[in-house]
Scaffold this active site. Structure first.
Site, PDB file in Angstrom:
ATOM      1  CE1 TYR A  88     -55.178   5.736 -97.666  1.00 19.29           C
ATOM      2  CE2 TYR A  88     -53.492   4.175 -97.043  1.00 19.29           C
ATOM      3  CZ  TYR A  88     -54.707   4.781 -96.807  1.00 19.29           C
ATOM      4  OH  TYR A  88     -55.439   4.422 -95.703  1.00 19.29           O
TER       5      TYR A  88
ATOM      6  CE1 TYR B  66     -57.909  10.066 -95.263  1.00 26.37           C
ATOM      7  CE2 TYR B  66     -59.291   8.159 -95.618  1.00 26.37           C
ATOM      8  CZ  TYR B  66     -58.085   8.700 -95.243  1.00 26.37           C
ATOM      9  OH  TYR B  66     -57.062   7.881 -94.844  1.00 26.37           O
TER      10      TYR B  66
END
Ligand SMILES: [Zn+2]
Lengths: 148, 391
Positions: free
Chosen positions: B343, B293
Site C-alpha cells: 500500500y 488505484y
C-alpha cells in the site's frame, strides 16, 4: 501515569461545539433539525460553513428543515476504530442520509432491523440525548407522506 | 469544459520521462516490524535505488517533491541535497501520487528544474496507522461523522459500493475476482507482501470490516518507500534505460463534504478519459495494462466505468479473470496492487507501470508493453498514459 480507568470507560466521540456549530446543537436539544440557508440565494448547506458556497457572502441564517430524507447508502461497521462502543454493539449501522432539502448528513438508523434497510428508504429525524449539551439527530423509517 | 479547450494538454505530451525508479523491499520489512522505522529512511532507500537505476549522479538532481513525508527539508538534508531549485510537499493521500508526477513534469517541461526526484515514505504499519478513527472531530466533516462511529476511507467506499449494488444489482463476486487477480499477480512478484494465492471461497469468507466490504477488499497496511525520477525526454534518451514518457495526463475532481459521489465519480473519470484519449494516439484497446488505484476493490469498478471501458453498472460483467489477468485483454495491477503487493498510495503502481513498459517484470511481464494506463478515482482524480519510447 495516573491510575484512573479512562481507557476502559472511554466515551464515544462527541462533537466539539464552537460558535459556528452551536446553533445546530442547540436546535437538536430542542428537537429541531436546522441547517444554514443563504439569505441571498436560499441555498442550504451542511456541514456548517462561514459563508454561502454559491454567493460567498456571510448573509445566512439557521432555518428548521423538514427532517425528512432518504437513505443514500448505509454500512455495518465491524471494525473497532473508535473507543466507546461495547462489543455487543458491533456491527453498528451508519447511514448517509440525503436530506429532502439537498445536503447529505451521516447518521444512524433506529426502529428498523438491518435486514429491512435499503437505499432510498424514506426516513425522518428523531433525537437521542447523549448528555446535557449534545443531542444527536438519528433517523427512523418515515411514517409520513413524503414521497420522493 | 469543451474538449478543444484542453488541446493545450498536448504541450506536455512526451516532453518528460521517468528515468529511474526505486522501491524498498516490501515483503521483507513487512515481516520485520520496527516502531522506530523512519519514513524518511524509507524514502532515502528508495531514492538511492532510483538514482542508481537512472544512472544519474546525485548532483544532477535539482528538484524534489515529497509526499506523506512531512517536510522537504529533512528529506533534502538526508539525501545531501543542499541547493534544490524546485521543491514541493504533497500530503500523504493516495490521490497525490499521480499529481506528484504532474508537478515534476510541469517543472521539467517549463525549465524550473532538470531532474526531479519524487519521494514517498510510509512507516504506517510500524507506527500503528489504522486509517480510521484518528479524527474524533477536528474537521467540519469529522465532527458530524465520528459521533456515529463513521470513519475511514474504507467505510465511505463501502457506502458507495452498497449504492452501486442497489442501483445496478452488483454482487461482491467481481470484487473477489479483482482481489484474487491481484494476489495471483503478487505471487509472481518477489517484492510483494502477500504471495499466497487466494480463492473465491477465501474472499467470500473473509471477515467484514465495513460491510459490505471485507478484509480482502482492503489495501494492506505496510511500510515502504518509493521514488521515481523525472527528467526531459531529450535527456532521458542519453540515459541507460529505455525512457518511459509521460504521454498524456489529466486531473479532474468532484469535491463534496461527504466524499462519496452519486455518479461513482463518472464525471471526473470520464473527463480524464476524454483528455487522455484525445491527446494520445493510443486508445483503450492499445493499452498493454492498467494500474487502477485500488485502495479498496470497488474503486476499480468505478474507474473502469468512469473511463469508458464499460458502461455504468456493467463493470461486474466486464470483469472476468480471463480479461484482467496477465495474458488478458487488459491486465490490471500486475504487481499485486495495494491489496497484495504494497500500500504505497499509488506510488508503487507508477513504478510497476515503468517496469512493465521497460519489460523488466519477469514472470509477470505482460506482452507488447508499449502504452500503459495509471488512473486513480477519488474526489481528486488523476490519470496518465505512459509510453515506452523506442525511438
Ligand atoms: Zn447564496
Amino acid at each position: 501515569m495516573s491510575t484512573d480507568t479512562t481507557n476502559t470507560t472511554e466515551q464515544k466521540p462527541l462533537p466539539p461545539v464552537n460558535t459556528l456549530t452551536k446553533p445546530f446543537w442547540d436546535g437538536c436539544r430542542e428537537g429541531v433539525l436546522q441547517i444554514q440557508f443563504c439569505n441571498i440565494c436560499d441555498l442550504p448547506w451542511f456541514p456548517p460553513a462561514e459563508a454561502c458556497p454559491r454567493c460567498l457572502q456571510d448573509d445566512w441564517e439557521w432555518r428548521p428543515i423538514s427532517g425528512h430524507g432518504a437513505v443514500w447508502s448505509w454500512i455495518r461497521m465491524w471494525q473497532q476504530y473508535f473507543p466507546g462502543w461495547s462489543p455487543d454493539e458491533y456491527p453498528y449501522t451508519v447511514a448517509l442520509i440525503k436530506l429532502e432539502e439537498g445536503p447529505y448528513m451521516y447518521s444512524t438508523l433506529v426502529d428498523i432491523d438491518d435486514k429491512d434497510v435499503s437505499c432510498d428508504l424514506s426516513v425522518e429525524v428523531e433525537f437521542r440525548t447523549v448528555n446535557e449539551e449534545i443531542t444527536l439527530p438519528v433517523f427512523r423509517p418515515s411514517h409520513g407522506t413524503t414521497d420522493r | 469544459m469543451t474538449q478543444t479547450s484542453r488541446a493545450e494538454l498536448r504541450n506536455l505530451q512526451d516532453k518528460t520521462a521517468i528515468v529511474g525508479v526505486g522501491t524498498t523491499q516490501f515483503g521483507a520489512i513487512y515481516r520485520d516490524l520496527d516502531p522506530e522505522r523512519s519514513a524518511y529512511e524509507l524514502g532515502l532507500i528508495a531514492f538511492r535505488e532510483a538514482l542508481q537505476d537512472a544512472g544519474l549522479k546525485r548532483s544532477e538532481v535539482d528538484g524534489v517533491i515529497v509526499s506523506r513525508l512531512p517536510h522537504y527539508g529533512r528529506m533534502c538534508e538526508m539525501i545531501g541535497l543542499r541547493h534544490p531549485r524546485f521543491v514541493n510537499v504533497l500530503p500523504g493521500e493516495g490521490r497525490q501520487s499521480g499529481i506528484a508526477l504532474q508537478y515534476a513534469a510541469l517543472a521539467v517541461a517549463n525549465g524550473l528544474a532538470d531532474v526531479v526526484a519524487c519521494i514517498y515514505g510510509n512507516n504506517g504499519r510500524s507506527s500503528g496507522a489504522r486509517y480510521g478513527g484518528e479524527d474524533r472531530g477536528t474537521t467540519p466533516q469529522a465532527m458530524f461523522e465520528a459521533p456515529y462511529g463513521m470513519t475511514s476511507p474504507g467505510a465511505v467506499t463501502a457506502m458507495m459500493f452498497r449504492r452501486h449494488q442497489y442501483r445496478y444489482g452488483t454482487t461482491t463476486e467481481p470484487l473477489g475476482h479483482l482481489a484474487i487477480s491481484n494476489r495471483a499477480n503478487a505471487a509472481l512478484n518477489p517484492n510483494a507482501v502477500m504471495q499466497r494465492p487466494i480463492t473465491m471461497d477465501d474472499y467470500l469468507g473473509a471477515r467484514y470490516i465495513a460491510e459490505p466490504l471485507s478484509l480482502l477488499d482492503y489495501c494492506l497496511i505496510n511500510d515502504g518507500g518509493v521514488c521515481f525520477i523525472v527528467t526531459s525526454a531529450e535527456r532521458a534518451r542519453d540515459l541507460k534505460h529505455t525512457p518511459v514518457l509521460l504521454h498524456a495526463t489529466s486531473q479532474a475532481s468532484d469535491i463534496t463534504p461527504v466524499y462519496v459521489a452519486d455518479d461513482f465519480w463518472h464525471e471526473p473519470m470520464s473527463q480524464i478519459a476524454d483528455d487522455l484519449f484525445a491527446v494520445s494516439e493510443a486508445q483503450r484497446e492499445d493499452l498493454a495494462f492498467a494500474k487502477l488505484y485500488d485502495n479498496f476493490t470497488p474503486t476499480m469498478l468505478f474507474t473502469l466505468e468512469g473511463m469508458g471501458f464499460c458502461e455504468p453498472g456493467e463493470s461486474a460483467d466486464w470483469i472476468t479473470p480471463e480479461r484482467i489477468g496477465l495474458h488478458g485483454e487488459l491486465p490490471l495491477n500486475t504487481s499485486g496492487g495495494h491489496t497484495s503487493e504494497s500500500y504505497m498510495q499509488g506510488w508503487a503502481l507508477h513504478v510497476e507501470a515503468v517496469r512493465q513498459l521497460r519489460r523488466e517484470c519477469g514472470d509477470r511481464q505482460v506482452a507488447d508493453a508499449q502504452y500503459g494506463l495509471y488512473a486513480c478515482a477519488a474526489p481528486l482524480a488523476t490519470g496518465h498514459i505512459l509510453k515506452r519510447d523506442d525511438r
